[in-house]
Write an enzyme that holds these catalytic residues in place. Structure first.
Site: not given
Length: 365
Positions: A182, A211, A284
């Site tokens: 993402h 992911d 992230s």
């Protein structure tokens, strides 16, 4: 309400180590099966820590008071006559006000946690830990000089804008990195940065299901490093094991520490695990290490309604994603090492060796 009180009592016994081995195994199985129970355990543990810290501060303040009284008795210090000014009143009663504020804060945190836990039909949400960058016109003008050299080197086309920031880290000394899918979603240009030095990177694998994304630095200025200071632990971390993280919630690397609080992720997701650590947008794709400096996961998302509840994609998914990438013969030489060169070092020394391999990931659209 009686069941709620019994749960709180059970959690207290668990955290105080008052359960026997059979009870402990049963309760840990319950934590794995019911995320809301695990959430309550973590919140209660944090609450106890806050109470202990408050108690320590209060005890220290008491010791200072005793010393102050002794010095007053010996005449080494003298108490000035009070005045009626507001500032003096504040100084006189600031300890009382501080205690009141601390108690109010603790009560607010506790009530908030209990309401979140005991409210029926709650529907907690999670958010990705990438940070979206929104430049206002005046910000663009202020930062134009910062990106001028990069654009002059044709790393970023003039019509593209920095949109999303995240973290990535090396999995191979030749410039291969892993981050979250993402983070690089819809990216036209990817720039990775370490200690102010920027490099252009390309996407070589997008594994949206897990992911995960694997990048390759393609920049003449990048120099391959000798060996990675950390290894990769396929089995991940154990419940309760201490962990630490490095990431880029801002434009410099930030350290965090915590522990594995559940072996599965949000709503029992088996691709990820839950860790108790502070994480913000920008984390992230950041690595999660155990005390030996072995990668046990990658930060991915956090739960909005519970502070400190963060989810990480487990390391075994990096192995699986890499195995699928290696079906392309171009990447068959990629290997994830298992040995950690920082095992046994103090944490500051571990960080110094690791941080050169952790990058800020910038995506342009």
């Amino acid at each position: 309400m009686m069941e709620d009180l019994k749960l709180a009592e059970t959690v207290e016994r668990y955290l105080q180590g008052q359960m026997n081995a059979e009870e402990t195994l049963h309760f840990e199985a319950l934590r794995k099966a019911r995320p809301e129970v695990d959430q309550f355990v973590v919140e209660h543990s944090l609450f106890i820590q806050q109470l202990e810290q408050y108690g320590s501060r209060k005890e220290f303040a008491g010791e200072l008071g005793v010393i102050h009284d002794q010095l007053m008795e010996t005449g080494e210090i003298r108490q000035q006559a009070p005045t009626a000014r507001v500032a003096d009143l504040f100084r006189k009663y600031r300890r009382v006000w501080a205690v009141a504020a601390s108690i109010a804060g603790i009560i607010a945190i506790t009530v908030s946690g209990l309401v979140a836990y005991f409210t029926p039909n709650s529907n907690p949400q999670i958010e990705q830990l990438s940070r979206e960058v929104i430049f206002l016109k005046r910000q663009q003008n202020a930062l134009s000089n910062e990106f001028q050299d990069t654009k002059a080197a044709n790393r970023v086309p003039a019509n593209e804008t920095y949109k999303v920031g995240g973290t990535g880290f090396l999995i191979d000394t030749r410039g291969y990195l892993v981050t979250n899918a993402h983070v690089v979603k819809d990216a036209k240009t990817i720039i990775v940065q370490n200690k102010g030095q920027e490099y252009k990177a390309i996407l070589v694998r997008n594994d949206a299901e897990r992911d995960l994304a694997i990048l390759k630095i393609q920049d003449d200025e990048f120099k391959e490093i000798g060996t990675l200071p950390y290894g990769f632990k396929r089995s991940g971390a154990e419940l309760g094991e201490q962990i630490f993280t490095l990431g880029y919630p801002r434009d410099e690397v930030v350290y965090g520490e915590g522990y594995l609080s559940a072996s599965t992720g949000y709503n029992g997701d088996t691709l990820s695990c839950q860790i108790a650590v502070a994480a913000n947008p920008g984390n992230s794709g950041g690595p999660v290490f155990n005390k030996n400096g072995e990668v046990v996961g990658i930060l991915s998302t956090r739960q909005l309604q519970a502070q400190g509840f963060v989810f990480a994609v487990t390391t075994r998914n990096i192995f699986k994603s890499l195995e699928e990438l290696k079906k392309d013969t171009t990447y068959q030489s990629l290997r994830l090492g298992s040995l950690s060169a920082v095992k046994g070092l103090e944490r500051p020394q571990q960080i110094k060796k690791i941080e050169d391999c952790v990058f800020l990931v910038k995506t342009y659209q």
